[in-house]
Design a protein around this motif. Structure first.
Motif, PDB file in Angstrom:
ATOM      1  N   GLU B 174       0.838  -1.197   0.000  1.00 32.29           N
ATOM      2  CA  GLU B 174       0.000   0.000   0.000  1.00 32.29           C
ATOM      3  C   GLU B 174       0.874   1.249   0.000  1.00 32.29           C
ATOM      4  N   THR B 179       0.983   2.584  -4.977  1.00 32.58           N
ATOM      5  CA  THR B 179      -0.194   3.444  -5.099  1.00 32.58           C
ATOM      6  C   THR B 179      -0.133   4.265  -6.387  1.00 32.58           C
ATOM      7  N   ILE B 180       1.059   4.845  -6.622  1.00 32.53           N
ATOM      8  CA  ILE B 180       1.200   5.654  -7.838  1.00 32.53           C
ATOM      9  C   ILE B 180       0.998   4.789  -9.081  1.00 32.53           C
ATOM     10  N   THR B 183      -2.785   3.834  -9.386  1.00 33.67           N
ATOM     11  CA  THR B 183      -3.717   4.915  -9.740  1.00 33.67           C
ATOM     12  C   THR B 183      -3.490   5.390 -11.169  1.00 33.67           C
ATOM     13  N   THR B 184      -2.244   5.275 -11.632  1.00 33.04           N
ATOM     14  CA  THR B 184      -2.014   5.666 -13.022  1.00 33.04           C
ATOM     15  C   THR B 184      -2.366   4.534 -13.979  1.00 33.04           C
ATOM     16  N   GLY B 185      -2.725   3.379 -13.406  1.00 29.96           N
ATOM     17  CA  GLY B 185      -3.192   2.291 -14.240  1.00 29.96           C
ATOM     18  C   GLY B 185      -2.105   1.478 -14.916  1.00 29.96           C
TER      19      GLY B 185
END
Lengths: 272, 330
Positions: B174, B179-180, B183-185
């Motif tokens: 986490e 995370t980056i 979230t950017t896929g």
């Protein structure tokens, strides 16, 4: 700074392509994790991952945690004693090893003083574990004395280095002048050498204090039950994940270390 | 310990009259000798308290470790005072619990191998990143160098455990990186980085980077850039100047940095324990295990002596090489 970097200069012998980029990456990489830790210590939520707003909550919890209180006090006690003892002994040793012609056994003294720097910490820790276990069995004493002795020993080289550096850059003629004016050696030392040496001693004491405060491995092995210092308490607390409370304690700890080193840096700078 | 002394620092020149030069007052010779002897005795007395503490809480205990490595393990922890080579034997060999055959101790050897490998890679990684960083600092204008250097040393003076925590925060599932990336896929599932060899490597490189930069900087600061300029005058490319002029000139710094990083990496305990999650042990953890759950103090002692021996070999070869380099430059 701007002047040195003017783009009008087409060729600089010092420039190597890509080096500045890597250096910047390094500085960012050095600080980014620490800053993350600090930022998340102010997170309101229980999660260490999701940001739920600013709060002092974890600082308050850490502050009220009795184990943390005890460990902090113990850390400071040990570090103070270790810094005091190590700095005193290191000052004497530095006076004995500088500004003198090489004499028989000087290399032995150097080797002994630097020994804690060369032996891997885990080996020193194990050695002290065995040694103190033997003493504990025969004397029954199990106080903080062992930790103070161990910390004093490994802090000696750190206290020694700045003091020696200071002594080596000092002018011998001042002491000679004092002697010419009929000062006894002790008087010359107290009135001339010591005041000049003072910044070095202070620097040595600060380094010794920080080094003792930071130590994990040796303390972990030497401590008796219930003698946790702040770092060993933190090491014991973390099993699989960090709690926000740990982040808060780390941040305070970080602040103290950085504060001390910064004060030391600027004091040193102004005196030059 | 012959009369010939090679102290690392020479005494400041011209500080005292040199008795080696012909002295007209020959009658004072014995007086000078006596004074000198008294001075040396005084010096020893002054150094004595520090030496006593170091002998008692640093050097002496090491000898006890050596003795313990030749004793018999007590199943409840500690030792029985009976000579045995068991500890040393177990460093490399293992007796099969079923058929008593002797084989190599795979577990120990793989931990050894991992320690050496990770320490080597840590050294390499810190060199790759530390070299340009040290160069960057050394080429700043004089008044800013100290500040940049200070920025490098701040993390070094902050607690090692906290810095390890900080790395943990960055690479866990986490953590920031995952995370980056999510979230950017770029990725769907978090990449497991924590509790791997990679985590230990990253952590150690992070923690020991300043130890590489500082000695590198120390030798780069002394670099004479007129030599580099001369190289360019002789049509050297940037790469040639780096490879043929700069790197040879700062080699002592490279070697010193490598030694300073390699040694603590090899004995690392905290970083592998926190970032390896108890599964990926290194030598330091293996030693600890023998004094804890393993209850095999002689084996732990033998492993400690082995680690110490490796470190000493590295240090001695460094000192030898450093001496030769200095002599070479005459």
């Amino acid at each position: 700074m701007a002047e040195a970097r003017t783009t009008s200069r087409p060729f600089s012998v010092k420039r190597l392509p890509g080096f500045t980029t890597v250096a910047i990456i390094c500085f960012v990489a050095l600080y980014a994790p620490i800053i993350t830790l600090v930022v998340y210590s102010f997170n309101a939520g229980t999660s260490v991952a999701v940001w739920e707003g600013f709060s002092w909550r974890w600082y308050a919890e850490a502050w009220q945690n009795e184990q943390v209180q005890d460990a902090s006090i113990r850390s400071v006690i040990i570090a103070s004693w270790a810094a005091l003892i190590a700095t005193t002994l290191a000052t004497m040793a530095a006076l004995a090893t500088t500004r003198t012609r090489p004499y028989r056994g000087l290399t032995v003294i150097y080797a002994l003083i630097n020994q804690p720097l060369m032996v891997p910490e885990i080996v020193s820790a194990v050695a002290l574990l065995i040694f103190f276990a033997m003493i504990k069995v025969s004397t029954g004493y199990s106080g903080l004395g062992y930790l103070i002795a161990a910390h004093s020993a490994f802090c000696i080289p750190f206290a020694y280095l700045p003091i020696r550096a200071r002594l080596e850059s000092m002018d011998l003629t001042l002491e000679a002048a004092a002697a010419d004016l009929y000062a006894t050696p002790w008087k010359a030392f107290r009135r001339v050498t010591l005041p000049l040496l003072w910044p070095g001693i202070l620097a040595g004491a600060m380094l010794a204090f920080v080094i003792s405060l930071d130590d994990v491995v040796i303390t972990e092995f030497v401590k008796s039950a219930g003698q946790d210092t702040l770092p060993t308490y933190m090491l014991g607390q973390i099993r699989r994940t960090l709690t926000p409370e740990m982040n808060a304690i780390s941040t305070v700890f970080l602040g103290i270390s950085i504060g001390l080193v910064t004060v030391f840096f600027f004091l040193n700078r102004r005196r030059k | 310990m012959a009369s010939q002394e090679t102290a690392p620092t020479s005494p400041p020149g011209a500080s005292a009259p040199d008795p080696a030069t012909p002295d007209p007052a020959r009658s004072e010779h014995s007086y000078v000798e006596e004074a000198r002897r008294r001075e040396v005795r005084g010096k020893w007395l002054l150094a004595a308290p520090a030496l006593v503490v170091l002998l008692a809480a640093a050097s002496g205990p090491l000898l006890i470790v050596l003795v313990y490595s030749f004793l018999t393990p007590d199943p409840y922890g500690g030792v029985e005072w009976q000579f045995s080579l068991q500890g040393w034997f177990q460093v490399v060999f293992a007796r099969d619990i079923f058929d008593e055959t002797i084989g190599l101790a795979d577990a120990h050897l793989s931990i050894f191998w991992r320690s050496v490998q990770l320490s080597f890679l840590t050294t390499l990684l810190t060199l790759i990143f530390g070299f340009p960083t040290a160069y960057f600092i050394a080429t700043r204008p004089q008044q800013y160098r100290e500040l940049w250097l200070f920025l490098i040393t701040i993390p070094f003076w902050t607690n090692l455990l906290i810095r390890t925590f900080a790395i943990m925060e960055v690479i866990r599932n986490e953590g920031i990186i995952n995370t980056i990336l999510m979230t950017t896929g770029i990725i769907e599932q978090p990449i497991q980085m924590l509790f791997t060899d990679f985590a230990i490597l990253l952590g150690m490189a992070y923690v020991y980077l300043p130890l590489m930069v500082l000695p590198l900087y120390a030798s780069m600061e002394k670099l004479d850039f007129r030599l580099v300029e001369a190289a360019y005058d002789l049509y050297a490319t940037r790469f040639q100047a780096l490879r043929r002029v700069i790197i040879p000139a700062v080699k002592p710094g490279i070697v010193a940095g490598a030694i300073l990083v390699f040694i603590p990496s090899l004995g690392a305990y905290v970083t592998p324990r926190v970032l390896g999650g108890g599964k990926h042990l290194m030598l330091g953890n293996l030693i600890e295990l023998q004094f804890g759950q393993g209850r095999n103090w002689p084996l732990g002692a033998a492993l400690s002596i082995t680690l110490l021996a490796i470190v000493m070999v590295a240090l001695i070869s460094y000192v030898r090489n450093a001496g030769r380099t200095d002599a070479g430059h005459g």
